[in-house]
Design an enzyme around this catalytic site. Structure first.
Site, mmCIF file in Angstrom:
data_model
loop_
_atom_site.group_PDB
_atom_site.id
_atom_site.type_symbol
_atom_site.label_atom_id
_atom_site.label_comp_id
_atom_site.label_asym_id
_atom_site.label_seq_id
_atom_site.Cartn_x
_atom_site.Cartn_y
_atom_site.Cartn_z
ATOM 1 N N ASP A 123 0.719 -0.676 0.345
ATOM 2 C CA ASP A 123 -0.402 0.416 -0.037
ATOM 3 C C ASP A 123 0.802 0.860 -0.107
ATOM 4 O OD1 ASP A 123 1.003 -0.661 2.762
ATOM 5 O OD2 ASP A 123 -0.837 -0.696 3.320
ATOM 6 N N GLU A 160 -0.311 -8.910 -0.969
ATOM 7 C CA GLU A 160 -1.265 -8.335 0.322
ATOM 8 C C GLU A 160 -2.272 -8.180 -0.060
ATOM 9 O OE1 GLU A 160 0.616 -5.417 3.462
ATOM 10 O OE2 GLU A 160 1.483 -7.038 3.564
ATOM 11 N N GLU A 204 -1.855 5.274 3.135
ATOM 12 C CA GLU A 204 -2.144 3.812 2.740
ATOM 13 C C GLU A 204 -2.806 3.374 2.346
ATOM 14 O OE1 GLU A 204 0.010 4.646 5.178
ATOM 15 O OE2 GLU A 204 1.296 4.317 4.529
ATOM 16 N N HIS A 222 6.785 4.961 12.785
ATOM 17 C CA HIS A 222 7.070 6.097 11.856
ATOM 18 C C HIS A 222 5.799 6.630 10.929
ATOM 19 C CE1 HIS A 222 6.396 2.234 9.831
ATOM 20 N NE2 HIS A 222 5.804 2.865 8.655
ATOM 21 N N ARG A 277 3.067 8.027 8.516
ATOM 22 C CA ARG A 277 2.145 9.864 8.752
ATOM 23 C C ARG A 277 0.824 10.328 10.022
ATOM 24 N NH1 ARG A 277 4.211 11.655 3.467
ATOM 25 N NH2 ARG A 277 5.450 10.107 2.760
ATOM 26 N N HIS A 326 12.877 5.317 12.308
ATOM 27 C CA HIS A 326 13.594 5.873 10.740
ATOM 28 C C HIS A 326 14.145 6.479 10.453
ATOM 29 C CE1 HIS A 326 11.034 6.026 7.045
ATOM 30 N NE2 HIS A 326 10.627 4.627 7.332
HETATM 31 C C1 UD1 Z 1 6.747 4.494 2.962
HETATM 32 C C2 UD1 Z 1 5.232 4.430 2.999
HETATM 33 C C3 UD1 Z 1 4.946 3.401 3.892
HETATM 34 C C4 UD1 Z 1 5.591 2.520 4.295
HETATM 35 C C5 UD1 Z 1 7.038 2.787 4.687
HETATM 36 C C6 UD1 Z 1 8.039 1.695 5.381
HETATM 37 C C7 UD1 Z 1 4.257 5.895 1.448
HETATM 38 C C8 UD1 Z 1 3.108 7.151 1.431
HETATM 39 N N1 UD1 Z 1 4.442 5.600 2.765
HETATM 40 O O1 UD1 Z 1 6.486 6.173 4.250
HETATM 41 O O2 UD1 Z 1 3.721 2.835 3.726
HETATM 42 O O3 UD1 Z 1 4.884 1.967 5.737
HETATM 43 O O4 UD1 Z 1 7.509 3.420 3.673
HETATM 44 O O5 UD1 Z 1 8.856 2.022 6.174
HETATM 45 O O6 UD1 Z 1 4.560 5.127 -0.039
HETATM 46 N N2 UD1 Z 1 14.436 8.653 3.407
HETATM 47 C C9 UD1 Z 1 15.591 8.557 4.020
HETATM 48 N N3 UD1 Z 1 16.801 7.445 2.998
HETATM 49 C C10 UD1 Z 1 15.510 5.845 3.390
HETATM 50 C C11 UD1 Z 1 14.283 6.057 3.293
HETATM 51 C C12 UD1 Z 1 13.367 6.864 3.894
HETATM 52 O O7 UD1 Z 1 16.986 9.916 3.927
HETATM 53 O O8 UD1 Z 1 15.939 5.038 3.137
HETATM 54 C C13 UD1 Z 1 13.724 9.639 4.190
HETATM 55 C C14 UD1 Z 1 13.612 10.218 3.515
HETATM 56 O O9 UD1 Z 1 14.517 11.956 4.008
HETATM 57 C C15 UD1 Z 1 12.710 10.305 2.632
HETATM 58 C C16 UD1 Z 1 11.503 10.217 4.133
HETATM 59 O O10 UD1 Z 1 12.693 8.983 4.543
HETATM 60 O O11 UD1 Z 1 11.986 11.791 2.433
HETATM 61 C C17 UD1 Z 1 10.833 9.850 3.227
HETATM 62 O O12 UD1 Z 1 10.254 8.483 2.877
HETATM 63 P P1 UD1 Z 1 9.091 8.300 2.114
HETATM 64 O O13 UD1 Z 1 9.284 6.683 1.552
HETATM 65 O O14 UD1 Z 1 7.849 9.206 1.263
HETATM 66 O O15 UD1 Z 1 8.002 7.601 3.452
HETATM 67 P P2 UD1 Z 1 7.802 6.860 4.809
HETATM 68 O O16 UD1 Z 1 7.799 7.712 5.836
HETATM 69 O O17 UD1 Z 1 9.283 6.335 4.905
HETATM 70 N N1 UDP Z 2 12.621 -3.914 9.765
HETATM 71 C C1 UDP Z 2 13.746 -3.944 9.412
HETATM 72 N N2 UDP Z 2 15.072 -3.450 10.239
HETATM 73 C C2 UDP Z 2 14.133 -2.478 10.639
HETATM 74 C C3 UDP Z 2 13.011 -2.337 11.606
HETATM 75 C C4 UDP Z 2 11.944 -2.855 10.051
HETATM 76 O O1 UDP Z 2 14.289 -5.160 8.896
HETATM 77 O O2 UDP Z 2 15.261 -1.194 11.896
HETATM 78 C C5 UDP Z 2 11.474 -4.845 8.566
HETATM 79 C C6 UDP Z 2 11.011 -5.194 9.769
HETATM 80 O O3 UDP Z 2 11.468 -6.832 10.207
HETATM 81 C C7 UDP Z 2 9.341 -5.536 8.258
HETATM 82 C C8 UDP Z 2 10.095 -4.508 8.070
HETATM 83 O O4 UDP Z 2 10.617 -3.488 7.886
HETATM 84 O O5 UDP Z 2 9.739 -7.161 7.626
HETATM 85 C C9 UDP Z 2 8.776 -3.475 8.583
HETATM 86 O O6 UDP Z 2 8.773 -2.311 7.572
HETATM 87 P P1 UDP Z 2 8.072 -1.509 8.211
HETATM 88 O O7 UDP Z 2 8.134 -0.396 9.484
HETATM 89 O O8 UDP Z 2 9.794 0.235 7.624
HETATM 90 O O9 UDP Z 2 6.802 -0.715 7.030
HETATM 91 P P2 UDP Z 2 5.357 -0.881 7.520
HETATM 92 O O10 UDP Z 2 5.318 -2.603 7.867
HETATM 93 O O11 UDP Z 2 4.342 -0.207 9.097
HETATM 94 O O12 UDP Z 2 4.953 -0.669 5.877
#
Ligand code: UD1
Ligand code: UDP
Length: 367
Positions: free
Chosen positions: A94, A116, A130, A207, A209, A240
């Site tokens: 999602d 999923e 999501e 993490h 939103r 995160h």
């Molecule tokens: C995204 C997904 C969320 C999922 C989450 C898993 C959307 C809208 N959100 O949220 O559904 O639960 O991923 O973790 O698709 N960043 C880094 N390095 C990384 C990853 C992220 O620096 O490897 C920082 C960046 O500043 C980026 C910000 O995190 O702009 C947000 O990343 P984004 O993918 O937009 O949203 P998440 O909160 O990670």
């Molecule tokens: N996870 C990981 N390293 C971390 C935190 C989480 O590998 O430091 C794994 C966790 O086991 C799970 C997945 O990341 O499989 C969950 O990701 P996240 O919580 O970012 O996203 P969500 O599932 O909420 O979309």
């Protein structure tokens, strides 16, 4: 049939990795289009599972907004779908990569399989964005690979044809079991590395939103209070990389000696941390699915969940994000409630979800 898998965040990569391996094992033609909506957190997973994307859009920027991400993604994915004709696109979950991947496939009239499928809270702002991403993906998808019967029921209620819904279990269990089987020795080394064998700790992640700002801060305050009152308890929190999340967490727990704040860890390390933890507090979706397999009580830091199966199985509890409620839920786990919630169960799958998806695709397209 030429298949493309489109994904870009950590959880999608974890859940797509076993399916990718299975498709390859069965000699099906499959390529990976990594949007890299995440960068470092995606690369950690790709390295562990030894997946080299065929296309890497390298889309991530710091503090990206949803409209920026959406518009860039649709344009860039479309370019690839124009260069290389695929017959079928697989997306997972999602995220924005999921929704936009399926939208780009629709613009190119390519069938979509949604892994999923069917999770619903029925509140479009919770989780945000999501819930809308998965509904929109569900509208576009031809085939819906649902983890559980409940997810299938949600789709039936929305009018999806039964023949296009396949209950498979969640591929995250495939990933978890694969790592436990193949990397068991590494997991033991990791426990030594973090010196966590003799420490009693709660594993925390947060993490989402809809939790940015006040909700995260409320939870951090509850944790701080609890740590002050409980000499032996620690927390381990892989924070995160989102700067908005990091600011709230470090502001409140940055100077707490017993709050071990670390950067996101590799999947393998995270499983070791889950396994060794006393219990888990999280707003993550994937972790709610993994924790019951490991028999770890989980306090879900959200107002709603699309994964009621863990709550019904008795291993998870939805506790919201109010400071007092969170604190009381932590206190409650000092009672016999802890033993009740520690029973291992597997409501999300048996480790064969990828196999079922591949069997379905073969039957539909090759027989
Ligand atoms: C995204 C997904 C969320 C999922 C989450 C898993 C959307 C809208 N959100 O949220 O559904 O639960 O991923 O973790 O698709 N960043 C880094 N390095 C990384 C990853 C992220 O620096 O490897 C920082 C960046 O500043 C980026 C910000 O995190 O702009 C947000 O990343 P984004 O993918 O937009 O949203 P998440 O909160 O990670
Ligand atoms: N996870 C990981 N390293 C971390 C935190 C989480 O590998 O430091 C794994 C966790 O086991 C799970 C997945 O990341 O499989 C969950 O990701 P996240 O919580 O970012 O996203 P969500 O599932 O909420 O979309």
């Amino acid at each position: 049939m030429k298949i493309a898998m489109i994904f870009g965040t950590r959880p999608e990569a974890i859940k797509m990795a076993p399916l990718y391996k299975k498709l390859k094992e069965e000699n099906m033609e499959v390529k990976v289009i990594a949007t890299a909506q995440h960068r470092e957190m995606l690369d950690q997973v790709l390295n562990l599972f030894e997946i080299k994307p065929d296309y890497d859009l390298n889309i991530m920027t710091k503090n990206q907004t949803l409209p920026q991400l959406t518009s860039k993604l649709v344009t860039e994915i479309d370019k690839i779908l124009k260069i290389e004709p695929f017959d079928y696109i697989l997306v997972q979950g999602d995220t924005t990569s999921t929704f936009v991947g399926s939208l780009a496939a629709f613009y190119n009239k390519i069938f979509v399989g949604h892994v999923e499928a069917g999770l619903r809270t029925n509140d479009i702002y919770n989780p945000f964005p999501e819930e809308m991403n998965r509904r929109l993906t569900g509208t576009i998808a031809k085939h819906h690979f649902a983890s559980t019967q409940k997810a299938k029921d949600n789709l039936l209620k929305e009018g999806v044809e039964e023949k296009n819904i396949i209950v498979t279990g969640n591929t995250v269990i495939d990933a978890l079991l694969w790592v436990k089987e193949n990397k068991n020795k590494d997991i033991e080394k990791i426990k030594e590395k973090y010196n966590i064998k003799n420490k009693k700790f709660i594993l925390v992640t947060m993490h989402r939103r809809e939790n940015w700002g006040k909700p995260i801060e409320n939870v951090m305050k509850a944790i701080k209070r609890y740590l002050h009152e409980n000499e032996e308890m620690h927390i381990v929190f892989p924070v995160h990389l989102n700067p908005i999340v990091r600011e709230s967490v470090y502001k409140i727990l940055g100077n707490e000696e017993k709050a071990i704040l670390i950067d996101p860890v590799e999947y393998l390390e995270f499983i070791a941390l889950m396994d060794e933890s006393h219990y888990i507090m999280t707003d993550s979706g994937g972790i709610q699915e993994e924790a019951p397999t490991l028999g770890k009580p989980t306090l879900v830091l959200r107002e709603t969940t699309e994964r009621p199966e863990a709550i019904e199985a008795g291993t998870a509890k939805l506790i919201g994000t109010q400071e007092e409620q969170v604190y009381q839920a932590m206190k409650e786990l000092e009672t016999e409630k802890y033993a009740q919630m520690s029973k291992a169960s597997n409501p999300f799958g048996d480790g064969k979800a990828s196999q079922r998806i591949v069997e379905f695709l073969k039957k539909r397209y090759y027989s």
